[in-house]
Design a protein around this motif. Structure first.
Motif, PDB file in Angstrom:
ATOM      1  N   MET A 152       0.999  -1.259  -0.004  1.00  0.00           N
ATOM      2  CA  MET A 152      -0.008  -0.155   0.011  1.00  0.00           C
ATOM      3  C   MET A 152       1.001   1.223   0.160  1.00  0.00           C
ATOM      4  O   MET A 152       1.818   1.485   0.976  1.00  0.00           O
ATOM      5  CB  MET A 152      -0.701  -0.113   1.163  1.00  0.00           C
ATOM      6  N   GLY A 153       0.899   1.885  -0.830  1.00  0.00           N
ATOM      7  CA  GLY A 153       1.570   3.088  -0.949  1.00  0.00           C
ATOM      8  C   GLY A 153       1.196   4.071  -0.110  1.00  0.00           C
ATOM      9  O   GLY A 153       0.273   4.495   0.505  1.00  0.00           O
ATOM     10  N   HIS A 154       2.239   5.186   0.370  1.00  0.00           N
ATOM     11  CA  HIS A 154       2.155   6.404   0.983  1.00  0.00           C
ATOM     12  C   HIS A 154       0.982   7.328   0.672  1.00  0.00           C
ATOM     13  O   HIS A 154       0.076   7.520   1.551  1.00  0.00           O
ATOM     14  CB  HIS A 154       3.294   7.079   0.938  1.00  0.00           C
ATOM     15  N   ALA A 155       0.809   7.597  -0.668  1.00  0.00           N
ATOM     16  CA  ALA A 155      -0.236   8.348  -1.085  1.00  0.00           C
ATOM     17  C   ALA A 155      -1.655   7.662  -0.756  1.00  0.00           C
ATOM     18  O   ALA A 155      -2.694   8.103  -0.377  1.00  0.00           O
ATOM     19  CB  ALA A 155      -0.281   8.798  -2.569  1.00  0.00           C
ATOM     20  N   ASN A 156      -1.767   6.508  -1.090  1.00  0.00           N
ATOM     21  CA  ASN A 156      -2.834   5.634  -1.049  1.00  0.00           C
ATOM     22  C   ASN A 156      -3.386   5.867   0.739  1.00  0.00           C
ATOM     23  O   ASN A 156      -4.501   5.772   1.027  1.00  0.00           O
ATOM     24  CB  ASN A 156      -2.836   4.264  -1.560  1.00  0.00           C
ATOM     25  N   ILE A 157      -2.413   5.508   1.311  1.00  0.00           N
ATOM     26  CA  ILE A 157      -2.653   5.323   2.893  1.00  0.00           C
ATOM     27  C   ILE A 157      -3.017   6.598   3.304  1.00  0.00           C
ATOM     28  O   ILE A 157      -4.054   6.923   4.220  1.00  0.00           O
ATOM     29  CB  ILE A 157      -1.366   4.946   3.695  1.00  0.00           C
ATOM     30  N   ALA A 158      -2.565   7.739   2.917  1.00  0.00           N
ATOM     31  CA  ALA A 158      -2.788   9.168   3.011  1.00  0.00           C
ATOM     32  C   ALA A 158      -4.309   9.253   2.709  1.00  0.00           C
ATOM     33  O   ALA A 158      -5.247  10.118   3.546  1.00  0.00           O
ATOM     34  CB  ALA A 158      -1.842  10.099   2.402  1.00  0.00           C
ATOM     35  N   ASP A 159      -4.579   8.910   1.739  1.00  0.00           N
ATOM     36  CA  ASP A 159      -5.957   9.252   1.143  1.00  0.00           C
ATOM     37  C   ASP A 159      -6.923   8.539   1.794  1.00  0.00           C
ATOM     38  O   ASP A 159      -8.118   8.863   2.207  1.00  0.00           O
ATOM     39  CB  ASP A 159      -6.245   8.599  -0.243  1.00  0.00           C
ATOM     40  N   LEU A 160      -6.714   7.179   2.429  1.00  0.00           N
ATOM     41  CA  LEU A 160      -7.660   6.489   3.152  1.00  0.00           C
ATOM     42  C   LEU A 160      -7.818   6.902   4.623  1.00  0.00           C
ATOM     43  O   LEU A 160      -8.817   7.005   5.232  1.00  0.00           O
ATOM     44  CB  LEU A 160      -7.152   4.801   3.410  1.00  0.00           C
ATOM     45  N   ILE A 161      -6.538   7.440   4.986  1.00  0.00           N
ATOM     46  CA  ILE A 161      -6.646   8.014   6.404  1.00  0.00           C
ATOM     47  C   ILE A 161      -7.530   9.309   6.360  1.00  0.00           C
ATOM     48  O   ILE A 161      -8.238   9.640   7.126  1.00  0.00           O
ATOM     49  CB  ILE A 161      -5.333   8.114   6.991  1.00  0.00           C
ATOM     50  N   GLY A 162      -7.269   9.968   5.417  1.00  0.00           N
ATOM     51  CA  GLY A 162      -8.157  11.483   5.145  1.00  0.00           C
ATOM     52  C   GLY A 162      -9.694  11.253   5.038  1.00  0.00           C
ATOM     53  O   GLY A 162     -10.342  12.009   5.693  1.00  0.00           O
ATOM     54  N   GLN A 163      -9.944  10.163   4.814  1.00  0.00           N
ATOM     55  CA  GLN A 163     -11.559   9.736   4.445  1.00  0.00           C
ATOM     56  C   GLN A 163     -12.020   9.555   5.751  1.00  0.00           C
ATOM     57  O   GLN A 163     -13.204   9.830   6.034  1.00  0.00           O
ATOM     58  CB  GLN A 163     -11.612   8.845   3.539  1.00  0.00           C
ATOM     59  N   GLU A 164     -11.095   8.787   6.789  1.00  0.00           N
ATOM     60  CA  GLU A 164     -11.803   8.358   8.012  1.00  0.00           C
ATOM     61  C   GLU A 164     -11.297   9.379   9.188  1.00  0.00           C
ATOM     62  O   GLU A 164     -11.941   9.091  10.158  1.00  0.00           O
ATOM     63  CB  GLU A 164     -11.346   7.048   8.222  1.00  0.00           C
ATOM     64  N   LEU A 165     -10.701  10.180   8.755  1.00  0.00           N
ATOM     65  CA  LEU A 165     -10.125  11.184   9.907  1.00  0.00           C
ATOM     66  C   LEU A 165     -11.058  11.878  10.888  1.00  0.00           C
ATOM     67  O   LEU A 165     -11.039  11.844  12.070  1.00  0.00           O
ATOM     68  CB  LEU A 165      -8.817  11.763   9.745  1.00  0.00           C
ATOM     69  N   PRO A 166     -11.978  12.420  10.033  1.00  0.00           N
ATOM     70  CA  PRO A 166     -13.065  13.105  10.724  1.00  0.00           C
ATOM     71  C   PRO A 166     -13.848  12.195  11.734  1.00  0.00           C
ATOM     72  O   PRO A 166     -14.205  12.674  12.908  1.00  0.00           O
ATOM     73  CB  PRO A 166     -13.832  13.470   9.702  1.00  0.00           C
ATOM     74  N   TYR A 167     -14.083  10.910  11.475  1.00  0.00           N
ATOM     75  CA  TYR A 167     -14.766  10.036  12.555  1.00  0.00           C
ATOM     76  C   TYR A 167     -13.925   9.520  13.394  1.00  0.00           C
ATOM     77  O   TYR A 167     -14.390   9.232  14.540  1.00  0.00           O
ATOM     78  CB  TYR A 167     -15.171   8.895  11.581  1.00  0.00           C
ATOM     79  N   LEU A 168     -12.342   9.558  13.300  1.00  0.00           N
ATOM     80  CA  LEU A 168     -11.634   9.226  14.426  1.00  0.00           C
ATOM     81  C   LEU A 168     -11.645  10.544  15.373  1.00  0.00           C
ATOM     82  O   LEU A 168     -11.584  10.003  16.527  1.00  0.00           O
ATOM     83  CB  LEU A 168     -10.362   8.954  13.819  1.00  0.00           C
ATOM     84  N   ARG A 169     -11.442  11.587  14.773  1.00  0.00           N
ATOM     85  CA  ARG A 169     -11.811  12.682  15.697  1.00  0.00           C
ATOM     86  C   ARG A 169     -12.969  12.723  16.603  1.00  0.00           C
ATOM     87  O   ARG A 169     -12.980  12.936  17.797  1.00  0.00           O
ATOM     88  CB  ARG A 169     -11.497  14.004  15.010  1.00  0.00           C
ATOM     89  N   ARG A 170     -14.133  12.322  15.916  1.00  0.00           N
ATOM     90  CA  ARG A 170     -15.287  12.282  16.559  1.00  0.00           C
ATOM     91  C   ARG A 170     -15.412  11.139  17.807  1.00  0.00           C
ATOM     92  O   ARG A 170     -15.731  11.470  18.596  1.00  0.00           O
ATOM     93  CB  ARG A 170     -16.606  12.061  15.626  1.00  0.00           C
ATOM     94  N   TYR A 171     -14.910  10.118  17.242  1.00  0.00           N
ATOM     95  CA  TYR A 171     -14.887   9.051  18.524  1.00  0.00           C
ATOM     96  C   TYR A 171     -13.806   9.292  19.669  1.00  0.00           C
ATOM     97  O   TYR A 171     -14.082   9.208  20.526  1.00  0.00           O
ATOM     98  CB  TYR A 171     -13.976   7.839  17.648  1.00  0.00           C
ATOM     99  N   ALA A 172     -12.567   9.989  19.267  1.00  0.00           N
ATOM    100  CA  ALA A 172     -11.528  10.283  20.200  1.00  0.00           C
ATOM    101  C   ALA A 172     -12.379  11.341  21.048  1.00  0.00           C
ATOM    102  O   ALA A 172     -12.081  10.988  22.498  1.00  0.00           O
ATOM    103  CB  ALA A 172     -10.269  10.807  19.721  1.00  0.00           C
TER     104      ALA A 172
END
Length: 270
Positions: free
Chosen positions: A1-21
């Motif tokens: 899994m490339g760095h760019a792909n990981i960044a994209d995937l994380i970016g999509q889920e990050l708002p929800y991680l913040r909500r959970y945290a």
């Protein structure tokens, strides 16, 4: 899994991680600190994100490892600490069954299955199911109070009010605009606020809540919105407790119980 792909995937889920945290800690700053630590850990060790899980499960699993490795702060509570809302919340959290709050939030707010929850926190699915049952029972015992509903859609407002009344809370009223909400809160101060973001006259539920908190001090708050990604940007004070439309009855139960449990609002500051 490339760095760019990981960044994209994380970016999509990050708002929800913040909500959970933020819901887990009851505080925007503390929650964001844990979220940031999770991202740093992933940058240092990509294997945290390459375990064959979905992007959301992988991200939340990495977060949980940080949360656990931090020393489980709820277990360190001693008395009521310095008397601050956060210290009182941490003290009260110490009495809950280990992992039960995490399981409740992951299921009711983030929509993870019990199998996915098991992967996130490192337990078998049947244990996750039992923890969910325990969490619901424990949260149901949370103190009840007077709730102001700020919602411009009549059907949704009626549904929300029915849900919270069934939980044992008393609804002080429903406001459809910012000014009406402020006036209602002045006449009958609530113990908690449950507010939509966009109101009938294009006024802001966030502005209404900020004004009420400025006048009345700390009150637990739960926000409801159809567009959580627009709110969870990390660029301004944001809600620790956020329900996404269309919501389920269980989501309302969980968010309201969590917010009342903390009995304070680090959700919006002015």
């Amino acid at each position: 899994m490339g760095h760019a792909n990981i960044a994209d995937l994380i970016g999509q889920e990050l708002p929800y991680l913040r909500r959970y945290a933020r819901a887990l800690t009851g505080n925007q700053k503390t929650g964001d600190t844990y979220a940031a630590a999770t991202l740093e850990a992933i940058l240092e060790d990509r294997s945290l994100f390459d375990a064959g899980h979905s992007a959301k499960v992988a991200l939340f699993k990495a977060f949980n490892q940080i949360w656990v490795s931090s020393g489980a702060p709820v277990d360190q509570a001693d008395g009521e600490g310095d008397g601050s809302p956060e210290a009182r919340a941490q003290w009260r959290m110490a009495g809950l069954t280990k992992h039960s709050r995490e399981v409740l939030l992951l299921h009711a707010i983030e929509g993870l299955t019990t199998n996915q929850i098991g992967e996130v926190i490192g337990v078998e699915e049947d244990e996750a199911v039992e923890l969910l049952r325990i969490a619901r029972s424990e949260m149901a015992k949370t103190v009840t109070g007077r709730i102001l509903v700020i919602e411009d859609e009549a059907i949704i407002a009626m549904d929300i009010m029915a849900i919270v009344e069934q939980m044992g809370h008393h609804v002080t009223g429903n406001a459809r605009t910012r000014d009406a909400a402020i006036e209602m809160a002045r006449k009958d101060p609530p113990d908690m606020i449950l507010a939509d973001i966009q109101l009938a006259d294009k006024s802001s539920g966030i502005d209404a809540v900020a004004h009420i908190l400025k006048e009345q001090g700390d009150v637990p708050v739960v926000f409801i919105t159809a567009f959580p990604e627009r709110l969870l940007t990390g660029e301004r004070p944001e809600p620790a407790f956020l329900i996404t439309k269309p919501y389920s009855e269980e989501q309302v139960h969980s968010a309201v119980s969590q917010a009342m449990f903390f009995a304070s609002s680090a959700s919006i500051t002015t």
